[in-house]
Design a protein around this motif. Structure first.
Motif, mmCIF file in Angstrom:
data_model
loop_
_atom_site.group_PDB
_atom_site.id
_atom_site.type_symbol
_atom_site.label_atom_id
_atom_site.label_comp_id
_atom_site.label_asym_id
_atom_site.label_seq_id
_atom_site.Cartn_x
_atom_site.Cartn_y
_atom_site.Cartn_z
ATOM 1 N N VAL A 188 48.149 31.280 28.696
ATOM 2 C CA VAL A 188 47.233 31.108 29.823
ATOM 3 C C VAL A 188 46.226 32.263 29.811
ATOM 4 O O VAL A 188 46.496 33.318 29.246
ATOM 5 C CB VAL A 188 47.991 31.072 31.169
ATOM 6 N N PRO A 189 45.067 32.064 30.436
ATOM 7 C CA PRO A 189 44.085 33.146 30.491
ATOM 8 C C PRO A 189 44.670 34.380 31.168
ATOM 9 O O PRO A 189 45.518 34.275 32.054
ATOM 10 C CB PRO A 189 42.951 32.560 31.328
ATOM 11 N N GLU A 190 44.205 35.549 30.720
ATOM 12 C CA GLU A 190 44.653 36.810 31.303
ATOM 13 C C GLU A 190 43.450 37.683 31.638
ATOM 14 O O GLU A 190 42.454 37.678 30.922
ATOM 15 C CB GLU A 190 45.527 37.594 30.320
ATOM 16 N N LEU A 191 43.599 38.434 32.711
ATOM 17 C CA LEU A 191 42.627 39.450 33.090
ATOM 18 C C LEU A 191 43.404 40.744 33.242
ATOM 19 O O LEU A 191 44.363 40.809 34.009
ATOM 20 C CB LEU A 191 41.929 39.089 34.402
ATOM 21 N N ILE A 192 43.027 41.764 32.486
ATOM 22 C CA ILE A 192 43.720 43.046 32.502
ATOM 23 C C ILE A 192 42.718 44.121 32.917
ATOM 24 O O ILE A 192 41.656 44.257 32.314
ATOM 25 C CB ILE A 192 44.321 43.375 31.125
ATOM 26 N N VAL A 193 43.077 44.868 33.938
ATOM 27 C CA VAL A 193 42.235 45.951 34.441
ATOM 28 C C VAL A 193 42.936 47.260 34.115
ATOM 29 O O VAL A 193 44.114 47.430 34.412
ATOM 30 C CB VAL A 193 42.010 45.813 35.963
ATOM 31 N N SER A 194 42.224 48.175 33.466
ATOM 32 C CA SER A 194 42.783 49.476 33.072
ATOM 33 C C SER A 194 41.877 50.592 33.579
ATOM 34 O O SER A 194 40.995 51.069 32.869
ATOM 35 C CB SER A 194 42.904 49.565 31.551
ATOM 36 N N PRO A 195 42.086 51.028 34.825
ATOM 37 C CA PRO A 195 41.248 52.112 35.348
ATOM 38 C C PRO A 195 41.586 53.441 34.683
ATOM 39 O O PRO A 195 42.695 53.626 34.176
ATOM 40 C CB PRO A 195 41.598 52.139 36.843
ATOM 41 N N ARG A 196 40.635 54.351 34.675
ATOM 42 C CA ARG A 196 40.890 55.696 34.144
ATOM 43 C C ARG A 196 41.691 56.518 35.144
ATOM 44 O O ARG A 196 42.453 57.400 34.759
ATOM 45 C CB ARG A 196 39.577 56.404 33.838
ATOM 46 N N ASN A 197 41.498 56.213 36.459
ATOM 47 C CA ASN A 197 42.187 56.987 37.484
ATOM 48 C C ASN A 197 42.529 56.084 38.662
ATOM 49 O O ASN A 197 41.619 55.607 39.335
ATOM 50 C CB ASN A 197 41.300 58.149 37.942
ATOM 51 N N PRO A 198 43.795 55.803 38.911
ATOM 52 C CA PRO A 198 44.952 56.246 38.136
ATOM 53 C C PRO A 198 45.014 55.466 36.831
ATOM 54 O O PRO A 198 44.683 54.283 36.805
ATOM 55 C CB PRO A 198 46.140 55.916 39.041
ATOM 56 N N PRO A 199 45.434 56.114 35.752
ATOM 57 C CA PRO A 199 45.430 55.459 34.442
ATOM 58 C C PRO A 199 46.501 54.376 34.341
ATOM 59 O O PRO A 199 47.506 54.411 35.038
ATOM 60 C CB PRO A 199 45.716 56.600 33.469
ATOM 61 N N GLY A 200 46.228 53.437 33.461
ATOM 62 C CA GLY A 200 47.222 52.412 33.157
ATOM 63 C C GLY A 200 46.738 51.003 33.437
ATOM 64 O O GLY A 200 46.037 50.763 34.410
ATOM 65 N N PRO A 201 47.111 50.082 32.578
ATOM 66 C CA PRO A 201 46.678 48.695 32.735
ATOM 67 C C PRO A 201 47.518 47.943 33.766
ATOM 68 O O PRO A 201 48.665 48.272 34.021
ATOM 69 C CB PRO A 201 46.894 48.104 31.342
ATOM 70 N N ARG A 202 46.885 46.911 34.346
ATOM 71 C CA ARG A 202 47.619 45.987 35.201
ATOM 72 C C ARG A 202 47.046 44.591 35.004
ATOM 73 O O ARG A 202 45.836 44.412 34.853
ATOM 74 C CB ARG A 202 47.591 46.417 36.653
ATOM 75 N N LEU A 203 47.943 43.629 34.981
ATOM 76 C CA LEU A 203 47.572 42.230 34.823
ATOM 77 C C LEU A 203 47.189 41.680 36.187
ATOM 78 O O LEU A 203 47.920 41.849 37.158
ATOM 79 C CB LEU A 203 48.742 41.440 34.237
ATOM 80 N N VAL A 204 46.033 41.043 36.270
ATOM 81 C CA VAL A 204 45.546 40.455 37.513
ATOM 82 C C VAL A 204 45.753 38.950 37.416
ATOM 83 O O VAL A 204 45.350 38.329 36.431
ATOM 84 C CB VAL A 204 44.044 40.781 37.719
ATOM 85 N N GLU A 205 46.399 38.379 38.409
ATOM 86 C CA GLU A 205 46.605 36.933 38.423
ATOM 87 C C GLU A 205 45.264 36.224 38.524
ATOM 88 O O GLU A 205 44.456 36.529 39.409
ATOM 89 C CB GLU A 205 47.494 36.524 39.594
ATOM 90 N N THR A 206 45.015 35.291 37.617
ATOM 91 C CA THR A 206 43.743 34.573 37.613
ATOM 92 C C THR A 206 43.989 33.096 37.353
ATOM 93 O O THR A 206 43.684 32.588 36.274
ATOM 94 C CB THR A 206 42.792 35.130 36.540
ATOM 95 N N PRO A 207 44.557 32.390 38.324
ATOM 96 C CA PRO A 207 44.774 30.963 38.090
ATOM 97 C C PRO A 207 43.441 30.241 37.922
ATOM 98 O O PRO A 207 42.466 30.565 38.605
ATOM 99 C CB PRO A 207 45.512 30.502 39.344
#
Length: 163
Positions: free
Chosen positions: A131-150
């Motif tokens: 399924v499609p994925e949207l991943i946001v990885s901010p510099r601060n605070p660091p680290g990726p997170r998967l955003v639900e995008t139905p």
């Protein structure tokens, strides 16, 4: 990047020759360049590309001609705003989990969109299609997170590219 299957068979195989299509990067990729301009709100000032035909359609003959359509390449684009963008295309990568991957990287972080290819081409022995994925990885605070995008079922039913 777009890692996908080769050009499909069309009426008269018109898509096998650059003279009929304007070339692979016009036929299959013009919307990526439009998307770059839309997101960056800037126009290109310099373009560099390297591409070729390595795999697809080399064993086909049409009269005395072999298809000359490109099947892979890279395009680098410099924009008036100072931003840069790149397109990577491979049209002999039909085994890819995600057909299209878009990334934007800037001072605040990185965002990635991953779009699977058409579900009708996904091998059933691998289970459910991705399924499609949207991943946001901010510099601060660091680290990726998967955003639900139905994706709206109406859009999925309308055609390829996952809506």
């Amino acid at each position: 990047s777009e890692h996908r299957f080769p050009f499909l068979t069309k009426v008269g195989d018109w898509n096998r020759f650059n003279r009929n299509t304007g070339g692979t990067f016009v036929e299959k990729c013009c919307h990526f360049f439009d998307l770059m301009r839309l997101i960056l709100k800037s126009d290109p000032i310099r373009v560099m590309a390297s591409a070729g035909q390595a795999i697809n359609h080399l064993d086909e003959r049409y009269g005395d001609e072999t298809p000359d359509i490109l099947d892979h390449g890279y395009v680098l684009v410099d924009f008036a705003s100072g931003a840069r963008a790149m397109l990577e295309l491979c049209m002999f990568a039909e085994g890819s989990r995600y057909q299209e991957e878009l990334r934007a990287v800037g001072g605040s972080g990185k965002i990635e969109w991953r779009v699977p290819g058409p579900g009708r081409f996904w091998p059933p022995h691998l289970g459910a299609a991705p399924v499609p994925e949207l991943i946001v990885s901010p510099r601060n605070p660091p680290g990726p997170r998967l955003v639900e995008t139905p994706v709206d079922p109406w859009l999925l039913a309308a055609g390829d590219h996952n809506g």
